[in-house]
Write a protein that holds these residues in place. Structure first.
Motif, PDB file in Angstrom:
ATOM      1  N   MET A   1       0.856  -1.301   0.477  1.00 51.36           N
ATOM      2  CA  MET A   1      -0.176   0.321   0.266  1.00 51.36           C
ATOM      3  C   MET A   1       0.698   1.201  -0.142  1.00 51.36           C
ATOM      4  O   MET A   1       0.727   2.308  -0.769  1.00 51.36           O
ATOM      5  N   VAL A   2       2.293   1.275   0.731  1.00 50.73           N
ATOM      6  CA  VAL A   2       3.137   1.869   0.522  1.00 50.73           C
ATOM      7  C   VAL A   2       3.410   2.540  -0.474  1.00 50.73           C
ATOM      8  O   VAL A   2       3.962   3.700  -1.088  1.00 50.73           O
ATOM      9  N   VAL A   3       3.709   1.242  -1.350  1.00 50.24           N
ATOM     10  CA  VAL A   3       4.524   2.055  -2.703  1.00 50.24           C
ATOM     11  C   VAL A   3       3.746   2.223  -3.916  1.00 50.24           C
ATOM     12  O   VAL A   3       3.987   2.867  -4.326  1.00 50.24           O
ATOM     13  N   ILE A  38      10.286  -0.201   6.427  1.00 52.77           N
ATOM     14  CA  ILE A  38      10.050  -1.426   6.397  1.00 52.77           C
ATOM     15  C   ILE A  38       9.849  -1.309   8.189  1.00 52.77           C
ATOM     16  O   ILE A  38       8.872  -1.867   8.087  1.00 52.77           O
ATOM     17  N   ALA A  39      10.665  -0.795   8.609  1.00 56.30           N
ATOM     18  CA  ALA A  39      10.122  -0.693  10.201  1.00 56.30           C
ATOM     19  C   ALA A  39       9.085  -0.094  10.673  1.00 56.30           C
ATOM     20  O   ALA A  39       8.553  -1.009  11.922  1.00 56.30           O
ATOM     21  N   ALA A  40       8.660   0.498   9.750  1.00 57.19           N
ATOM     22  CA  ALA A  40       7.402   1.590   9.942  1.00 57.19           C
ATOM     23  C   ALA A  40       6.018  -0.092   9.829  1.00 57.19           C
ATOM     24  O   ALA A  40       5.192  -0.109  10.624  1.00 57.19           O
ATOM     25  N   CYS A  41       6.153  -0.139   9.046  1.00 57.80           N
ATOM     26  CA  CYS A  41       5.131  -1.360   8.518  1.00 57.80           C
ATOM     27  C   CYS A  41       5.164  -2.064   9.526  1.00 57.80           C
ATOM     28  O   CYS A  41       4.167  -3.218   9.777  1.00 57.80           O
ATOM     29  N   LEU A  42       6.056  -2.605   9.791  1.00 57.88           N
ATOM     30  CA  LEU A  42       6.324  -3.602  11.324  1.00 57.88           C
ATOM     31  C   LEU A  42       6.162  -3.714  12.408  1.00 57.88           C
ATOM     32  O   LEU A  42       5.429  -4.132  12.984  1.00 57.88           O
ATOM     33  N   TYR A  43       5.716  -2.220  12.490  1.00 53.84           N
ATOM     34  CA  TYR A  43       5.512  -1.921  13.542  1.00 53.84           C
ATOM     35  C   TYR A  43       4.197  -1.533  13.728  1.00 53.84           C
ATOM     36  O   TYR A  43       3.201  -1.409  14.985  1.00 53.84           O
ATOM     37  N   MET A  44       3.809  -1.190  12.498  1.00 52.90           N
ATOM     38  CA  MET A  44       2.213  -0.955  12.089  1.00 52.90           C
ATOM     39  C   MET A  44       1.097  -2.199  12.839  1.00 52.90           C
ATOM     40  O   MET A  44       0.845  -2.335  13.279  1.00 52.90           O
ATOM     41  N   VAL A  45       2.005  -3.507  12.511  1.00 58.44           N
ATOM     42  CA  VAL A  45       1.755  -4.807  12.497  1.00 58.44           C
ATOM     43  C   VAL A  45       1.562  -5.022  13.786  1.00 58.44           C
ATOM     44  O   VAL A  45       1.083  -5.349  14.608  1.00 58.44           O
ATOM     45  N   LEU A  82       3.766   9.180   9.761  1.00 61.30           N
ATOM     46  CA  LEU A  82       3.025   9.411   8.329  1.00 61.30           C
ATOM     47  C   LEU A  82       2.384   8.285   8.158  1.00 61.30           C
ATOM     48  O   LEU A  82       1.382   8.185   6.933  1.00 61.30           O
ATOM     49  N   LEU A  83       3.304   6.859   7.627  1.00 61.20           N
ATOM     50  CA  LEU A  83       2.872   6.270   7.370  1.00 61.20           C
ATOM     51  C   LEU A  83       1.111   5.553   7.117  1.00 61.20           C
ATOM     52  O   LEU A  83      -0.308   5.628   7.146  1.00 61.20           O
ATOM     53  N   SER A  84       0.839   5.444   8.695  1.00 61.35           N
ATOM     54  CA  SER A  84      -0.115   5.181   9.119  1.00 61.35           C
ATOM     55  C   SER A  84      -1.537   5.852   9.016  1.00 61.35           C
ATOM     56  O   SER A  84      -2.796   5.940   8.849  1.00 61.35           O
ATOM     57  N   ARG A  85      -1.200   7.513   9.186  1.00 60.67           N
ATOM     58  CA  ARG A  85      -2.202   8.758   8.978  1.00 60.67           C
ATOM     59  C   ARG A  85      -2.725   8.353   7.527  1.00 60.67           C
ATOM     60  O   ARG A  85      -3.693   8.260   7.210  1.00 60.67           O
ATOM     61  N   GLU A  86      -1.565   8.748   6.626  1.00 62.48           N
ATOM     62  CA  GLU A  86      -1.959   7.801   5.029  1.00 62.48           C
ATOM     63  C   GLU A  86      -2.357   6.998   4.579  1.00 62.48           C
ATOM     64  O   GLU A  86      -2.942   7.133   3.849  1.00 62.48           O
ATOM     65  N   LEU A  87      -2.261   6.195   5.300  1.00 66.69           N
ATOM     66  CA  LEU A  87      -3.187   4.499   5.018  1.00 66.69           C
ATOM     67  C   LEU A  87      -4.357   4.094   5.307  1.00 66.69           C
ATOM     68  O   LEU A  87      -4.593   3.215   5.711  1.00 66.69           O
ATOM     69  N   TYR A  88      -4.801   5.237   7.172  1.00 61.86           N
ATOM     70  CA  TYR A  88      -6.067   4.980   7.470  1.00 61.86           C
ATOM     71  C   TYR A  88      -5.683   4.066   8.115  1.00 61.86           C
ATOM     72  O   TYR A  88      -6.612   3.769   8.605  1.00 61.86           O
ATOM     73  N   ILE A  89      -4.716   3.880   8.996  1.00 60.69           N
ATOM     74  CA  ILE A  89      -4.613   2.544  10.018  1.00 60.69           C
ATOM     75  C   ILE A  89      -4.995   2.892  11.027  1.00 60.69           C
ATOM     76  O   ILE A  89      -3.707   4.143  11.790  1.00 60.69           O
ATOM     77  N   ASN A  90      -5.595   2.383  11.689  1.00 60.00           N
ATOM     78  CA  ASN A  90      -5.670   3.324  13.315  1.00 60.00           C
ATOM     79  C   ASN A  90      -5.139   2.214  14.430  1.00 60.00           C
ATOM     80  O   ASN A  90      -5.785   1.022  14.696  1.00 60.00           O
TER      81      ASN A  90
END
Length: 122
Positions: free
Chosen positions: A56-58, A72-79, A109-117
């Motif tokens: 989704m980020v890409v 990558i670290a931000a994506c893993l941390y979101m999980v 930034l990524l969680s806001r842009e992807l609407y991940i709560n």
């Protein structure tokens, strides 16, 4: 060289390069997610979810101007936040030897842009 035998430089050149580059980015991202995720001992479901976040980020071109390791670290941390695993951003920061505030900024930034709560840590 006659004009008839000159190679056509504009014929489909730019369209194929973008697709190959994106595929390469996704492949590298998946490999790095698996490497970092295995160091955190995350299960396959978490790794797959992180890779979905990365795709989704890409697709939203949010990787531009950011270091791949931070994304990558931000994506893993979101999980970790959405699945409730006991990992902190500081764990990723230690593994990557990166300032935790830089990772935090990328994560927000990524969680806001992807609407991940991402739920708060209890």
């Amino acid at each position: 060289m006659s004009p008839e035998k000159a190679p056509l430089l504009g014929s489909g050149f730019h369209t194929s390069i973008g697709k190959e580059s994106r595929a390469q980015t996704l492949q590298n991202g998946k490999r790095q997610i698996h490497q970092l995720g295995s160091q955190l001992q995350l299960n396959q479901h978490c790794l797959d979810t992180a890779f979905n976040f990365f795709k989704m980020v890409v697709s939203k071109q949010l990787t531009r101007g950011r270091k791949m390791a931070h994304v990558i670290a931000a994506c893993l941390y979101m999980v970790c936040r959405t699945e409730g695993t006991p990992h902190m951003l500081l764990d990723l920061s230690d593994l990557l030897q990166v300032n935790v505030y830089i990772l935090g900024k990328t994560f927000l930034l990524l969680s806001r842009e992807l609407y991940i709560n991402a739920p708060a840590i209890a």
